[in-house]
Design a protein around this motif. Structure first.
Motif, PDB file in Angstrom:
ATOM      1  N   SER A 131       0.839  -1.051  -0.078  1.00  0.00           N
ATOM      2  CA  SER A 131      -0.105  -0.086   0.026  1.00  0.00           C
ATOM      3  C   SER A 131       1.017   1.451  -0.017  1.00  0.00           C
ATOM      4  O   SER A 131       0.536   2.324  -0.817  1.00  0.00           O
ATOM      5  CB  SER A 131      -0.919  -0.156   1.172  1.00  0.00           C
ATOM      6  N   GLN A 135       1.821   4.412  -3.669  1.00  0.00           N
ATOM      7  CA  GLN A 135       1.224   5.873  -3.518  1.00  0.00           C
ATOM      8  C   GLN A 135       1.760   6.567  -4.683  1.00  0.00           C
ATOM      9  O   GLN A 135       2.913   6.793  -4.621  1.00  0.00           O
ATOM     10  CB  GLN A 135       1.561   6.236  -2.284  1.00  0.00           C
ATOM     11  N   ARG A 146     -14.658  10.786  -0.766  1.00  0.00           N
ATOM     12  CA  ARG A 146     -14.018   9.701  -1.348  1.00  0.00           C
ATOM     13  C   ARG A 146     -12.677   9.851  -1.547  1.00  0.00           C
ATOM     14  O   ARG A 146     -11.926   9.016  -1.097  1.00  0.00           O
ATOM     15  CB  ARG A 146     -14.850   9.295  -2.651  1.00  0.00           C
ATOM     16  N   GLU A 147     -12.123  10.989  -2.113  1.00  0.00           N
ATOM     17  CA  GLU A 147     -10.764  11.332  -2.334  1.00  0.00           C
ATOM     18  C   GLU A 147     -10.039  11.166  -1.051  1.00  0.00           C
ATOM     19  O   GLU A 147      -8.812  10.786  -0.784  1.00  0.00           O
ATOM     20  CB  GLU A 147     -10.440  12.601  -2.771  1.00  0.00           C
ATOM     21  N   GLU A 149     -10.694   9.550   1.740  1.00  0.00           N
ATOM     22  CA  GLU A 149     -10.444   8.134   2.290  1.00  0.00           C
ATOM     23  C   GLU A 149      -9.553   7.426   1.688  1.00  0.00           C
ATOM     24  O   GLU A 149      -8.898   6.328   2.127  1.00  0.00           O
ATOM     25  CB  GLU A 149     -11.875   7.613   2.643  1.00  0.00           C
ATOM     26  N   GLN A 150      -9.422   7.644   0.339  1.00  0.00           N
ATOM     27  CA  GLN A 150      -8.475   7.006  -0.549  1.00  0.00           C
ATOM     28  C   GLN A 150      -6.919   7.360  -0.032  1.00  0.00           C
ATOM     29  O   GLN A 150      -6.010   6.373  -0.453  1.00  0.00           O
ATOM     30  CB  GLN A 150      -8.680   7.239  -1.781  1.00  0.00           C
ATOM     31  N   ARG A 151      -6.858   8.427   0.686  1.00  0.00           N
ATOM     32  CA  ARG A 151      -5.480   8.919   1.275  1.00  0.00           C
ATOM     33  C   ARG A 151      -5.057   8.115   2.276  1.00  0.00           C
ATOM     34  O   ARG A 151      -3.978   8.212   2.641  1.00  0.00           O
ATOM     35  CB  ARG A 151      -5.484  10.208   1.392  1.00  0.00           C
ATOM     36  N   PRO A 178      -8.669   0.717  -1.813  1.00  0.00           N
ATOM     37  CA  PRO A 178      -9.089   1.875  -1.991  1.00  0.00           C
ATOM     38  C   PRO A 178      -7.846   2.819  -1.879  1.00  0.00           C
ATOM     39  O   PRO A 178      -7.608   3.989  -2.934  1.00  0.00           O
ATOM     40  CB  PRO A 178      -9.974   2.452  -0.920  1.00  0.00           C
ATOM     41  N   GLU A 179      -6.692   2.656  -1.150  1.00  0.00           N
ATOM     42  CA  GLU A 179      -5.326   3.210  -1.310  1.00  0.00           C
ATOM     43  C   GLU A 179      -4.570   3.351  -2.498  1.00  0.00           C
ATOM     44  O   GLU A 179      -3.876   4.052  -2.986  1.00  0.00           O
ATOM     45  CB  GLU A 179      -4.454   2.776  -0.008  1.00  0.00           C
ATOM     46  N   ARG A 181      -6.499   3.536  -5.291  1.00  0.00           N
ATOM     47  CA  ARG A 181      -7.125   4.268  -6.311  1.00  0.00           C
ATOM     48  C   ARG A 181      -7.790   3.699  -7.556  1.00  0.00           C
ATOM     49  O   ARG A 181      -7.599   4.397  -8.640  1.00  0.00           O
ATOM     50  CB  ARG A 181      -6.723   5.693  -6.586  1.00  0.00           C
ATOM     51  N   HIS A 234     -15.728   3.370  -7.241  1.00  0.00           N
ATOM     52  CA  HIS A 234     -14.546   3.773  -6.442  1.00  0.00           C
ATOM     53  C   HIS A 234     -14.542   3.179  -5.079  1.00  0.00           C
ATOM     54  O   HIS A 234     -15.618   3.424  -4.174  1.00  0.00           O
ATOM     55  CB  HIS A 234     -14.373   5.340  -6.304  1.00  0.00           C
ATOM     56  N   LEU A 236     -13.986   2.385  -1.090  1.00  0.00           N
ATOM     57  CA  LEU A 236     -13.860   3.299   0.189  1.00  0.00           C
ATOM     58  C   LEU A 236     -13.004   2.437   1.155  1.00  0.00           C
ATOM     59  O   LEU A 236     -12.751   1.487   0.952  1.00  0.00           O
ATOM     60  CB  LEU A 236     -15.228   3.752   0.496  1.00  0.00           C
TER      61      LEU A 236
END
Length: 505
Positions: A131, A135, A146-147, A149-151, A178-179, A181, A234, A236
């Motif tokens: 993960s 990145q 959403r953006e 929590e994907q961080r 999710p991470e 994306r 997407h 989450l």
């Protein structure tokens, strides 16, 4: 230091990564030491504060903490802050031998059910390194929830299985987590004779037949369905819940173990979804709290937890001009924790809402996934959004004291047991949400000291202020497969320092 050979999951993931995404091989190798420390820190917290039966006593000293095991061995590491979120444990010593990998430590401890747990820790380290390695470089600020929590890359802030994803190949993690994306294609399975509650959307129907959104992992590994075209979404934080582009969120069944639990959607949850959602709308409207509840639009099950889905509102519908909605798990990525005044305002907001609802008769499971905060353009917390009502608790007796009729519900969601109600809220809200946002006992104490004196004096506040803080014994639960349900421990209360770190009931 003696360095044992690479653990099995790390090596297996490296081999697969070399085939699937060779460009990530070097970043993955570089991320492994940090991932080991992150998981080892979470494991050391558990060893220091959970009622593990093979630990005889704990002895704090000037140079750290020593655990005396029932077999006479000695385990030594740094002082353990129950609310710390940074990876500060890089090594512990079992007698005179150092260990820097959590899986190898558990293997060496040789405790009941340890081998299975060690394998999960091995997988958690490897997946966490993947993960972190995957990145992308991003310069823009997130806009949607959403953006945000994907961080969140590192998963659960306190669970050693923060990134354990058994049954997921490297390719599947990159495709569904999710991470990373991705855009996930949800399958649509037509089902007859379904139980449907709420208004199932017309776009999820084929004439009179219900179309059940199915996660592609579930379709391939559990339902044994061929790949099919469906709807893009997407992923989450919970991985099984996905956001449709510019639309609602879809919670899918995903029958695999992530952190502690096998993820599916029970028939009971579908049966109660509409009633619980309508009840919570009524309650929040009555109290006029700074809280929004994302409405459950519809829920369906084909009489199976493996083929079910829930559709609910997106939290983003509650954002005003210039506001952002941020999942609590992502708050450490914002400027809020760095400013004591903002952290105190956040504590005031969540405690005011949580304690008012608890006094009324509703205990929220307000952890980092379920709870979101609305930040104004200056970054100050102004309101809350709560999603996923499946695991709240409702007290008919407390509701009756306030003249509110209890909803027509039975089963696990209904209880008048005060210990259960307080554990549900305090364990998630204080030990989870506030603890992880503050990041240390010192910061958490300062935030709570600022606001607790101003809150209404209720028996629940007294319990929060004066008693040890309840928390799920996450590691003991993984080492106790014969014990169903939650197992609890007590953490030192950040307000008064009381509480034994090894009690449970």
């Amino acid at each position: 230091m003696h360095r044992p050979s690479t653990p099995e999951a790390e090596a297996a993931l490296a081999d697969e990564l070399g085939v699937v995404r060779p460009g990530l091989s070097a970043p993955y190798a570089q991320a492994l030491p940090g991932a080991r420390a992150a998981v080892l820190t979470r494991l050391w917290r558990a060893l220091a504060h959970e009622p593990l039966p093979w630990i005889a006593r704990r002895e704090p000293g000037r140079d750290g903490l020593t655990l005396r095991l029932t077999d006479g061995r000695r385990l030594h590491g740094p002082h353990a802050d129950p609310y710390a979120t940074t990876a500060y444990v890089t090594e512990v010593r079992l007698d005179d031998r150092p260990y820097d990998h959590p899986a190898r430590l558990v293997d060496a401890l040789a405790v009941p059910h340890g081998p299975a747990f060690a394998a999960e820790l091995d997988h958690s380290v490897a997946s966490l390194a993947l993960s972190r390695a995957g990145q992308p470089a991003i310069d823009n600020e997130p806009v949607t929830s959403r953006e945000w929590e994907q961080r969140v890359v590192d998963g659960h802030p306190y669970h050693p299985n923060c990134r354990s994803r058994p049954g997921f190949s490297v390719a599947e993690q990159l495709a569904y987590a999710p991470e990373h994306r991705p855009l996930v294609e949800l399958g649509l399975v037509a089902a007859d004779d379904c139980l449907v509650t709420g208004e199932w959307p017309k776009w999820l129907r084929d004439g009179e037949r219900v179309l059940v959104p199915v996660h592609p992992w579930q379709a391939a590994h559990v339902l044994r369905l061929s790949p099919q075209e469906g709807i893009p979404a997407h992923p989450l934080l919970s991985l099984r819940t996905l956001a449709l582009p510019d639309g609602p969120h879809v919670k899918t069944a995903l029958s695999t173990r992530l952190t502690s639990s096998v993820r599916d959607i029970s028939v009971y949850s579908v049966q109660t979804a509409e009633t619980v959602s309508a009840f919570m709308e009524t309650v929040t409207d009555r109290l006029d709290l700074p809280l929004h509840i994302t409405r459950t639009l519809g829920a369906v099950t084909a009489d199976s937890p493996d083929l079910a889905a829930v559709v609910r509102e997106s939290p983003d519908v509650y954002a005003g001009p210039g506001e952002q909605i941020v999942p609590v798990a992502a708050l450490p990525l914002t400027a809020l924790p760095e400013h004591p005044a903002l952290l105190a305002e956040f504590a005031r907001l969540v405690l005011t809402v949580g304690l008012r609802l608890l006094d009324l008769g509703v205990a929220l499971e307000a952890h980092g996934q379920n709870l979101l905060v609305v930040l104004d353009p200056a970054g100050a917390p102004v309101r809350l959004v709560y999603r996923d009502l499946a695991d709240i608790r409702i007290s008919p007796a407390r509701l009756a004291r306030h003249g509110i009729p209890a909803p027509a519900l039975t089963g696990r969601i209904v209880t008048d047991d005060e210990t259960t109600l307080r554990r549900k809220l305090f364990g998630s809200l204080v030990g989870g949400t506030l603890g992880a946002t503050a990041g240390s006992t010192v910061a958490l104490r300062e935030a709570l000291d600022t606001v607790v004196r101003d809150l209404p004096r209720t028996p629940d506040l007294a319990a929060l202020r004066d008693a040890p803080l309840p928390a799920k014994a996450l590691t003991l639960m993984r080492l106790s497969p014969e014990t169903p349900g939650d197992i609890w421990t007590e953490l030192p209360n950040p307000l008064d320092g009381s509480g034994s770190p090894n009690r449970s009931s």
